[in-house]
Design a protein around this motif. Sequence first.
Motif, mmCIF file in Angstrom:
data_model
loop_
_atom_site.group_PDB
_atom_site.id
_atom_site.type_symbol
_atom_site.label_atom_id
_atom_site.label_comp_id
_atom_site.label_asym_id
_atom_site.label_seq_id
_atom_site.Cartn_x
_atom_site.Cartn_y
_atom_site.Cartn_z
ATOM 1 N N LYS A 178 -73.024 -15.223 -63.922
ATOM 2 C CA LYS A 178 -74.125 -16.099 -63.525
ATOM 3 C C LYS A 178 -73.624 -17.491 -63.149
ATOM 4 C CE LYS A 178 -78.132 -15.189 -63.940
ATOM 5 N NZ LYS A 178 -79.144 -14.683 -62.957
ATOM 6 N N ALA A 179 -72.498 -17.917 -63.743
ATOM 7 C CA ALA A 179 -71.923 -19.213 -63.379
ATOM 8 C C ALA A 179 -71.369 -19.173 -61.958
ATOM 9 C CB ALA A 179 -70.817 -19.593 -64.363
ATOM 10 N N VAL A 180 -70.889 -18.012 -61.542
ATOM 11 C CA VAL A 180 -70.373 -17.857 -60.176
ATOM 12 C C VAL A 180 -71.520 -17.828 -59.179
ATOM 13 C CG1 VAL A 180 -69.130 -16.297 -58.618
ATOM 14 C CG2 VAL A 180 -68.294 -16.666 -60.948
ATOM 15 N N ASP A 181 -72.560 -17.061 -59.505
ATOM 16 C CA ASP A 181 -73.696 -16.910 -58.592
ATOM 17 C C ASP A 181 -74.939 -16.596 -59.432
ATOM 18 O OD1 ASP A 181 -75.618 -16.145 -56.740
ATOM 19 O OD2 ASP A 181 -74.258 -14.941 -55.527
ATOM 20 N N HIS A 182 -75.861 -17.524 -59.485
ATOM 21 C CA HIS A 182 -77.048 -17.352 -60.336
ATOM 22 C C HIS A 182 -77.961 -16.247 -59.841
ATOM 23 C CE1 HIS A 182 -78.789 -19.826 -57.109
ATOM 24 N NE2 HIS A 182 -79.955 -19.343 -57.492
ATOM 25 N N THR A 183 -77.734 -15.728 -58.620
ATOM 26 C CA THR A 183 -78.612 -14.679 -58.090
ATOM 27 C C THR A 183 -78.239 -13.285 -58.594
ATOM 28 O OG1 THR A 183 -77.340 -14.230 -56.048
ATOM 29 C CG2 THR A 183 -78.930 -16.045 -55.992
ATOM 30 N N PHE A 184 -77.156 -13.158 -59.351
ATOM 31 C CA PHE A 184 -76.805 -11.835 -59.885
ATOM 32 C C PHE A 184 -77.898 -11.362 -60.843
ATOM 33 C CE2 PHE A 184 -72.263 -12.403 -58.668
ATOM 34 C CZ PHE A 184 -72.057 -11.141 -58.121
ATOM 35 N N THR A 185 -78.298 -10.105 -60.668
ATOM 36 C CA THR A 185 -79.241 -9.452 -61.571
ATOM 37 C C THR A 185 -78.736 -8.040 -61.847
ATOM 38 O OG1 THR A 185 -80.584 -8.659 -59.707
ATOM 39 C CG2 THR A 185 -81.251 -10.734 -60.740
ATOM 40 N N VAL A 186 -79.145 -7.481 -62.977
ATOM 41 C CA VAL A 186 -78.736 -6.125 -63.330
ATOM 42 C C VAL A 186 -79.539 -5.128 -62.504
ATOM 43 C CG1 VAL A 186 -78.632 -4.402 -65.169
ATOM 44 C CG2 VAL A 186 -78.060 -6.789 -65.653
ATOM 45 N N ASN A 187 -78.848 -4.147 -61.954
ATOM 46 C CA ASN A 187 -79.488 -3.064 -61.216
ATOM 47 C C ASN A 187 -80.196 -2.158 -62.228
ATOM 48 O OD1 ASN A 187 -80.195 -0.833 -59.718
ATOM 49 N ND2 ASN A 187 -78.209 -0.588 -58.726
ATOM 50 N N THR A 188 -81.513 -2.115 -62.182
ATOM 51 C CA THR A 188 -82.266 -1.350 -63.177
ATOM 52 C C THR A 188 -82.025 0.149 -63.087
ATOM 53 O OG1 THR A 188 -84.187 -1.332 -61.697
ATOM 54 C CG2 THR A 188 -84.087 -3.084 -63.357
ATOM 55 N N GLU A 189 -81.580 0.628 -61.923
ATOM 56 C CA GLU A 189 -81.307 2.053 -61.760
ATOM 57 C C GLU A 189 -79.890 2.416 -62.188
ATOM 58 O OE1 GLU A 189 -82.144 3.092 -57.744
ATOM 59 O OE2 GLU A 189 -84.309 2.715 -57.930
ATOM 60 N N ARG A 190 -78.999 1.442 -62.139
ATOM 61 C CA ARG A 190 -77.608 1.643 -62.566
ATOM 62 C C ARG A 190 -77.253 0.461 -63.465
ATOM 63 N NH1 ARG A 190 -73.795 2.777 -57.608
ATOM 64 N NH2 ARG A 190 -72.756 4.196 -59.073
ATOM 65 N N THR A 191 -77.528 0.598 -64.734
ATOM 66 C CA THR A 191 -77.476 -0.550 -65.650
ATOM 67 C C THR A 191 -76.071 -1.070 -65.909
ATOM 68 O OG1 THR A 191 -77.473 0.978 -67.535
ATOM 69 C CG2 THR A 191 -79.613 0.134 -66.788
ATOM 70 N N PHE A 192 -75.056 -0.388 -65.390
ATOM 71 C CA PHE A 192 -73.681 -0.884 -65.499
ATOM 72 C C PHE A 192 -73.306 -1.747 -64.299
ATOM 73 C CE2 PHE A 192 -73.744 3.319 -63.553
ATOM 74 C CZ PHE A 192 -73.043 3.117 -62.374
ATOM 75 N N GLN A 193 -74.263 -2.022 -63.433
ATOM 76 C CA GLN A 193 -73.985 -2.708 -62.174
ATOM 77 C C GLN A 193 -74.873 -3.936 -62.011
ATOM 78 O OE1 GLN A 193 -75.491 -1.219 -58.150
ATOM 79 N NE2 GLN A 193 -73.386 -0.419 -58.152
ATOM 80 N N ALA A 194 -74.281 -5.000 -61.465
ATOM 81 C CA ALA A 194 -75.036 -6.198 -61.114
ATOM 82 C C ALA A 194 -74.923 -6.433 -59.613
ATOM 83 C CB ALA A 194 -74.498 -7.404 -61.872
ATOM 84 N N ARG A 195 -75.977 -6.995 -59.038
ATOM 85 C CA ARG A 195 -75.994 -7.306 -57.602
ATOM 86 C C ARG A 195 -76.443 -8.740 -57.407
ATOM 87 N NH1 ARG A 195 -79.525 -2.188 -55.406
ATOM 88 N NH2 ARG A 195 -77.859 -0.619 -55.311
ATOM 89 N N ASN A 196 -75.901 -9.368 -56.350
ATOM 90 C CA ASN A 196 -76.388 -10.705 -56.009
ATOM 91 C C ASN A 196 -77.284 -10.638 -54.784
ATOM 92 O OD1 ASN A 196 -74.688 -10.488 -53.803
ATOM 93 N ND2 ASN A 196 -73.298 -12.125 -54.442
#
Length: 326
Positions: A178-196
């Motif tokens: 989140k410090a790198v990019d505050h737009t990262f959110t957890v992918n609710t369909e693949r909970t091991f993955q984050a997307r910006n």
Amino acid sequence: MPLTDFTDEQARALVNVRQRYEVWRDAERAARALPYDLRRKTVGSYSYLYEIHDRSGNGKSLGRWDDEAESRFLAYRSEKAAAKDRVVKSRGRVEESARLLRALRVPMLAAAPGPILREADCRGLLDGQLLVVGTNCLIAYQQEAAARFDLSDETEDFDLAWAADTKPEGAPFWEMLKAVDHTFTVNTERTFQARNSDSYEVELLVAPSRAASMGPREKPQPIPLPEQEWLLLGRPVDQVVPCRDGRAARLVAPDPRWFALHKLWLGAQAKRNPLKRRKDVAQGRAVLDAVASAMPQYPLDQAFVAGIPEELVPYWNGWQEARSDR
């Protein structure tokens, strides 16, 4: 796969970029260790020295303003200015090295992983807590071999593995991301993955033996995968690599021998995308070839062979047979 040795000029430039990067990283860590700010505040008829913690102005009083407080304030201002100057100058030298490496056509890491790796390194997360896994490792292996092997090494995602064996406080991975990019959110369909917001994907993986060392508030939450245990074996590769964003980053990757065998195993899994399976096999073979030809620091000797798990033995034997047929 044939290797193309780095030239002496390329090798020198890579040594220099590591030295310059480490100077910048250490300067950045030192600057971050200082208080966010010190200020003089007047409340009623008295003045106080305040330590400010964040941009919102939250902080705490360090006591009434006096000669000692003034000396502390002035010393802080001087130290912070010097720290900022060191960061700016050292960053400029890193960027100079990165431009030279681009001109010398040294293999480079894609732009997107660079800021993530630099932030992780400044926070100490590359000192035993995180490993880079997947295709992005190929850059580090080429530097470890001091030679190029021509394989596609850029992907639209970034895979990292949690490697710590003790549980840290908080959620250090998520806080870093989140410090790198505050737009990262957890992918609710693949909970091991984050997307910006640019749809760039960061995946967090974990071996069963390390799952308990992740805090309950950590994000994303990976599913423990037994095959990730192989990537914890041996001795990691630790390189500073040039990035396409015009800077450099530290990249810590699994022992190339185990990375290669893991890739060959992945390439044989029927449930995996056929296009990825083909790439996995090519990468596994190329890295093992490079280890055999140019990485004596990672011996493929009897001691190594004796430690290969039974599940990976067929892939080791298959690589040996294919190599003997060339």
